[in-house]
Design an enzyme around this catalytic site. Structure first.
Site, PDB file in Angstrom:
ATOM      1  N   LYS A 152       0.852  -1.185   0.000  1.00  0.00           N
ATOM      2  CA  LYS A 152       0.000   0.000   0.000  1.00  0.00           C
ATOM      3  C   LYS A 152       0.886   1.233   0.000  1.00  0.00           C
ATOM      4  O   LYS A 152       1.624   1.493   0.952  1.00  0.00           O
ATOM      5  CB  LYS A 152      -0.907  -0.008   1.226  1.00  0.00           C
ATOM      6  CG  LYS A 152      -1.749   1.248   1.334  1.00  0.00           C
ATOM      7  CD  LYS A 152      -2.808   1.151   2.408  1.00  0.00           C
ATOM      8  CE  LYS A 152      -3.549   2.463   2.535  1.00  0.00           C
ATOM      9  NZ  LYS A 152      -4.576   2.421   3.569  1.00  0.00           N
ATOM     10  N   LYS A 161      -2.073  -1.652  -3.954  1.00  0.00           N
ATOM     11  CA  LYS A 161      -2.945  -0.478  -3.931  1.00  0.00           C
ATOM     12  C   LYS A 161      -2.115   0.788  -3.988  1.00  0.00           C
ATOM     13  O   LYS A 161      -1.167   0.880  -3.216  1.00  0.00           O
ATOM     14  CB  LYS A 161      -3.760  -0.527  -2.640  1.00  0.00           C
ATOM     15  CG  LYS A 161      -4.573   0.692  -2.346  1.00  0.00           C
ATOM     16  CD  LYS A 161      -5.197   0.624  -0.975  1.00  0.00           C
ATOM     17  CE  LYS A 161      -5.888   1.940  -0.740  1.00  0.00           C
ATOM     18  NZ  LYS A 161      -6.101   2.233   0.624  1.00  0.00           N
ATOM     19  N   GLU A 193       7.214  -6.414   1.469  1.00  0.00           N
ATOM     20  CA  GLU A 193       6.003  -6.293   2.300  1.00  0.00           C
ATOM     21  C   GLU A 193       5.038  -7.462   2.018  1.00  0.00           C
ATOM     22  O   GLU A 193       4.422  -8.008   2.929  1.00  0.00           O
ATOM     23  CB  GLU A 193       5.289  -4.967   2.021  1.00  0.00           C
ATOM     24  CG  GLU A 193       6.025  -3.737   2.510  1.00  0.00           C
ATOM     25  CD  GLU A 193       5.778  -3.448   3.992  1.00  0.00           C
ATOM     26  OE1 GLU A 193       5.098  -4.252   4.666  1.00  0.00           O
ATOM     27  OE2 GLU A 193       6.285  -2.412   4.477  1.00  0.00           O
TER      28      GLU A 193
HETATM   29  C1  PBG Z   1      -7.726   3.526   5.404  1.00  0.00           C
HETATM   30  C2  PBG Z   1      -7.919   3.354   3.939  1.00  0.00           C
HETATM   31  C3  PBG Z   1      -7.656   4.265   2.895  1.00  0.00           C
HETATM   32  C4  PBG Z   1      -8.071   3.656   1.718  1.00  0.00           C
HETATM   33  C5  PBG Z   1      -8.529   2.396   2.061  1.00  0.00           C
HETATM   34  N1  PBG Z   1      -8.428   2.219   3.426  1.00  0.00           N
HETATM   35  C6  PBG Z   1      -7.136   5.640   2.956  1.00  0.00           C
HETATM   36  C7  PBG Z   1      -5.767   5.928   3.360  1.00  0.00           C
HETATM   37  O1  PBG Z   1      -4.961   5.044   3.662  1.00  0.00           O
HETATM   38  O2  PBG Z   1      -5.462   7.111   3.420  1.00  0.00           O
HETATM   39  C8  PBG Z   1      -8.028   4.280   0.364  1.00  0.00           C
HETATM   40  C9  PBG Z   1      -9.123   3.873  -0.557  1.00  0.00           C
HETATM   41  C10 PBG Z   1      -9.355   4.747  -1.731  1.00  0.00           C
HETATM   42  O3  PBG Z   1      -8.674   5.755  -1.980  1.00  0.00           O
HETATM   43  O4  PBG Z   1     -10.283   4.401  -2.461  1.00  0.00           O
HETATM   44  N2  PBG Z   1      -6.410   3.405   5.817  1.00  0.00           N
HETATM   45 ZN    ZN Z   2      -6.035   4.162   7.916  1.00  0.00          ZN
END
Ligand code: PBG
Ligand code: ZN
Length: 323
Positions: free
Chosen positions: A193, A246, A231
């Site tokens: 992520k 992601k 990771e």
């Molecule tokens: C929470 C989370 C986020 C997303 C999914 N879970 C936001 C972030 O990490 O700032 C992003 C999902 C999206 O942009 O559609 N941690």
């Molecule tokens: Zn978060």
């Protein structure tokens, strides 16, 4: 002699016959936002076509989604209160816990995945406990994440998806779920992520933008591909049943590499910013929206995704963009 690959592109029938990829409707996951209240179906301005639903309204919405063949959702909660310990995240009476109970009662066959993170529930908007120096305190955060995951399981979630990026959280959650008797509940880890600007619209939707600093100390540097694979490897070792990359479109190289090295299924998250850019360009009349959506979904598949988490899920089923 001229070699002619074009021979196999001459008409739709032969193109379909030799098509290498197709998006399986069963592999789509629809992210949804649930809020407190009743009769709330509030449009999210930065994500045209997406809403914050109260529990009664999400049940209505799901009726049409299920009728279209949707198999799975990823649930995000917007709580009634926030504090420095994210108490509403693991409150038995919290928004996600109540939503999951209602959804599973009405749609026992719908596969409900819950996002496990603390940012929506923390007064400061970070994904973990914040120390005096402003840094996130990794280890004490693990216990809160594990408690949150367990409370989702107790509410009836089919799978939990930790998105916090704390080190060691998959193992902590696995341990807690096992202790609680949920040995068979899978974990889908947001493994690779990235600290991405593509989450902007989501933070409006979920009211989870950090009030100070940024997420670069726990989310990954967008310059790094090899780190992403590390990771992924660690999460698999800790017991992740599915790993995720992601965002998707700007990280298709990482997705491809992950799919090649992973011994567990791979998910991709087609995030809010990617969705909103398509919607904005479509509204301006600059692109053929349906073709773009289809092309993006196919790109994830071609890159190796087994599961595609996308805000386009409902419309893709509705408009028949999957083929
Ligand atoms: C929470 C989370 C986020 C997303 C999914 N879970 C936001 C972030 O990490 O700032 C992003 C999902 C999206 O942009 O559609 N941690
Ligand atoms: Zn978060």
């Amino acid at each position: 002699m001229i070699i002619r690959p074009r021979r196999l592109r001459k008409n739709e029938t032969i193109r379909s016959m030799v098509a290498e990829t197709a998006v399986n409707p069963d592999s789509l996951v629809y992210p949804m936002f649930v809020v407190e209240g009743e009769k709330v179906k509030e449009p999210i301005p930065s994500m045209p076509g997406q809403f914050r639903f109260s529990i009664d309204e999400i049940l209505k919405e799901l009726e049409s989604c299920v009728a279209l063949g949707l198999k799975s959702i990823l649930l995000f909660g917007i709580p009634s209160y926030k504090d420095e310990m994210a108490s509403s995240a693991y409150d038995d009476d919290g928004i996600v816990q109540r939503a999951v109970r209602s959804i599973k009662t009405k749609f026992p066959d719908l596969y409900v995945i819950t996002d496990v993170c603390l940012c929506e529930y923390m007064s400061h908007g970070h994904c973990g406990i914040v120390k005096e120096d402003g840094d996130v305190d990794n280890d004490p955060t693990l216990e809160l994440l594990a408690k949150t995951a367990l409370s989702h399981a107790e509410a009836g979630a089919d799978m939990v998806a930790p998105s916090d990026m704390m080190d060691g959280r998959v193992a902590a959650i696995r341990g807690k779920l096992d202790e609680g008797g949920y040995q068979n509940l899978p974990i889908m880890a947001y493994s690779a992520k990235f600290a991405s600007a593509y989450y902007g619209p989501f933070r409006d939707a979920a009211d989870s933008a950090p009030h100070f600093g940024n997420r670069k100390s726990y989310q990954m540097d967008v310059r790094n591909g090899r780190e992403a694979l590390r990771e992924v490897e660690l999460d698999i070792e800790e017991g992740a049943d599915i790993v995720m990359v992601k965002p998707g479109l700007a990280f298709l190289d990482v997705l491809r590499q992950t799919a090649e090295m992973s011994c567990v299924p791979v998910a991709v998250y087609n995030v809010s910013g990617e969705y909103s850019m398509v919607k904005a360009a479509a509204q301006a009349g600059w692109i053929d929206e349906n073709s773009i959506i289809r092309e993006n979904l196919l790109a994830f598949k071609r890159a190796g995704a087994d599961i595609i988490i996308t805000y386009h899920a409902k419309e893709a089923l509705e408009k028949g963009l999957i083929s």
